[in-house]
Design a protein around this motif. Structure first.
Motif, PDB file in Angstrom:
ATOM      1  N   ARG A  38       4.997  16.262 -13.371  1.00  0.00           N
ATOM      2  CA  ARG A  38       5.825  15.305 -12.709  1.00  0.00           C
ATOM      3  C   ARG A  38       5.674  14.037 -13.936  1.00  0.00           C
ATOM      4  NH1 ARG A  38       4.642  13.831  -6.768  1.00  0.00           N
ATOM      5  NH2 ARG A  38       5.777  11.947  -7.615  1.00  0.00           N
ATOM      6  N   LEU A  39       4.235  13.865 -13.644  1.00  0.00           N
ATOM      7  CA  LEU A  39       3.808  13.292 -15.108  1.00  0.00           C
ATOM      8  C   LEU A  39       2.157  12.896 -16.041  1.00  0.00           C
ATOM      9  CD1 LEU A  39       4.423   9.471 -14.741  1.00  0.00           C
ATOM     10  CD2 LEU A  39       2.610   9.701 -13.076  1.00  0.00           C
ATOM     11  N   ASP A  92      -2.811   4.604   0.135  1.00  0.00           N
ATOM     12  CA  ASP A  92      -1.559   4.579  -0.777  1.00  0.00           C
ATOM     13  C   ASP A  92      -1.919   5.602  -1.979  1.00  0.00           C
ATOM     14  OD1 ASP A  92      -0.039   3.831  -2.037  1.00  0.00           O
ATOM     15  OD2 ASP A  92      -0.672   1.973  -2.621  1.00  0.00           O
ATOM     16  N   ASN A 117       0.080   6.126  -4.390  1.00  0.00           N
ATOM     17  CA  ASN A 117       0.579   6.119  -5.483  1.00  0.00           C
ATOM     18  C   ASN A 117      -0.568   5.782  -6.443  1.00  0.00           C
ATOM     19  OD1 ASN A 117       3.556   6.087  -5.554  1.00  0.00           O
ATOM     20  ND2 ASN A 117       3.506   4.576  -4.536  1.00  0.00           N
ATOM     21  N   ASP A 173      -1.777   2.645 -10.516  1.00  0.00           N
ATOM     22  CA  ASP A 173      -0.331   2.890 -10.053  1.00  0.00           C
ATOM     23  C   ASP A 173       0.260   4.187 -10.419  1.00  0.00           C
ATOM     24  OD1 ASP A 173       1.493   2.322  -8.544  1.00  0.00           O
ATOM     25  OD2 ASP A 173       0.704   0.426  -7.794  1.00  0.00           O
ATOM     26  N   LEU A 174       1.025   5.377  -9.867  1.00  0.00           N
ATOM     27  CA  LEU A 174       1.356   5.754 -10.889  1.00  0.00           C
ATOM     28  C   LEU A 174       3.416   5.583 -10.549  1.00  0.00           C
ATOM     29  CD1 LEU A 174       0.430   8.855  -8.567  1.00  0.00           C
ATOM     30  CD2 LEU A 174      -0.554   8.191 -10.741  1.00  0.00           C
ATOM     31  N   ARG A 175       3.663   3.952 -10.332  1.00  0.00           N
ATOM     32  CA  ARG A 175       4.943   4.307 -10.482  1.00  0.00           C
ATOM     33  C   ARG A 175       4.733   3.041 -11.602  1.00  0.00           C
ATOM     34  NH1 ARG A 175       4.557   1.018  -4.581  1.00  0.00           N
ATOM     35  NH2 ARG A 175       2.020   1.247  -5.673  1.00  0.00           N
ATOM     36  N   ASN A 176       3.922   2.458 -12.149  1.00  0.00           N
ATOM     37  CA  ASN A 176       3.370   1.674 -12.962  1.00  0.00           C
ATOM     38  C   ASN A 176       2.161   2.089 -14.264  1.00  0.00           C
ATOM     39  OD1 ASN A 176       3.449   0.632 -15.704  1.00  0.00           O
ATOM     40  ND2 ASN A 176       3.826  -1.779 -14.189  1.00  0.00           N
TER      41      ASN A 176
END
Length: 322
Positions: A185-186, A204, A206, A221-224
């Motif tokens: 995914r990443l 958390d 993320n 932070d997996l969102r950014n």
């Protein structure tokens, strides 16, 4: 501090039972894991020290260990011969219940899933692959995930998201995988060096931390993922293992080839390093927090010891609760 000495064996990984607060397991190898056999030590913490419950030998070095999340007697280890060994500590026979052999090189990481929806083990190997297993379904893996361009040193299930795990590799990346789709995914270029360890924040979904040969820890932070949330510096040699505290969202621990264990609070921008402990005389390879006893830590080292303690920095009231 309590200590246990295991002569002629070098500690690689240690983990506390999710069921029994005083029970722990340590994966060890002869001759620093270069040659010889391995031994799984099942240990018990007492009021005055640490005692041996069971010693289980394997014909190759053992590099990692994980407890079952569904049966207090079951453990899985990863070996230098490319196999996973499933052990039952209640079995009077000193041999594995199962041997899962598909990897072609050393199995350096094993982890049992923590979410209620599944009962799976993920393994990471020097052959560059991660495999997912259901130990109750025979000796064949459910899937093999490929994508890393180097050896895999660490594979850890998300404690929050079913079917999701992270892996750290010699190719310098942290990857996040979705087992259901069988895809990455990443992929994060986490360090300009081999990444030896990763761990998920317990609060958390993320947030993930990585530790690398460049002596740094990076909190992501997996969102950014353009920049880490925090970069923690202080170790003088490669970081072998990182662990988030189960009792404080921003506290984590790391152990290193510099013989130290360090505790950090990454929310403290100016002084994130809380404490450095120098109680080993060789590489410190294994590290875990006790889920049942707040701020109690266990580690193991190539100096043939396991040690259990509460670091003074975590005993302070300000850090004793989330």
């Amino acid at each position: 501090m309590k200590a246990f000495k295991f002569p002629a064996r070098h500690g690689y990984s240690v983990e506390i039972s999710p069921f029994i607060p005083t029970r722990l397991a340590c994966a060890t190898s002869q001759y620093y894991g270069i040659a010889g056999c391995g031994t799984l030590l099942v240990l018990e913490q007492t009021e005055t020290g640490i005692t041996l419950v069971k010693s289980l030998d394997w014909n190759d070095g053992l590099f990692d260990v994980t407890w079952s999340e569904s049966n207090e007697h079951i453990l899985v280890t990863g070996g230098g011969d490319g196999s996973l060994q499933v052990w039952d500590t209640a079995n009077p026979q000193p041999r594995p219940l199962q041997v899962l052999k598909e990897h072609t090189q050393e199995v350096y990481s094993v982890d049992w899933s923590q979410t209620r929806e599944e009962n799976l083990v993920v393994s990471g190997s020097w052959d560059g692959t991660a495999k997912v297993w259901d130990p109750s379904c025979g000796g064949v893996s459910l899937c093999t995930l490929q994508g890393h361009e180097g050896v895999i040193y660490s594979t850890l299930w998300s404690p929050h998201i079913p079917g999701c795990f992270a892996s750290a590799s010699g190719d310098g990346t942290l990857r996040v995988w979705d087992v259901k789709s069988g895809r990455c995914r990443l992929a994060i270029p986490a360090h300009r060096a081999e990444v030896l360890s990763c761990d998920w924040c317990k609060y958390d979904q993320n947030v993930v931390v990585t530790g690398a040969v460049d002596c740094s820890l990076c909190v992501w932070d997996l969102r950014n993922v353009r920049e880490p949330l925090s970069r923690l510096l202080g170790h003088s040699y490669a970081i072998r293992r990182v662990k988030f505290s189960p009792f404080n969202q921003t506290v984590l621990a790391s152990c290193s080839y510099d013989f130290t264990v360090r505790f950090w609070d990454y929310s403290r921008r100016e002084q994130p390093l809380l404490e450095t402990l120098e109680h080993h005389s060789e590489f410190v390879c294994g590290l875990d927090f006790n889920l049942h006893i707040p701020n109690q830590v266990v580690d193991c080292s190539w100096d043939e010891t396991v040690k259990i303690y509460t670091p003074p920095c975590l005993a302070a009231p300000a850090l004793s609760a989330p």
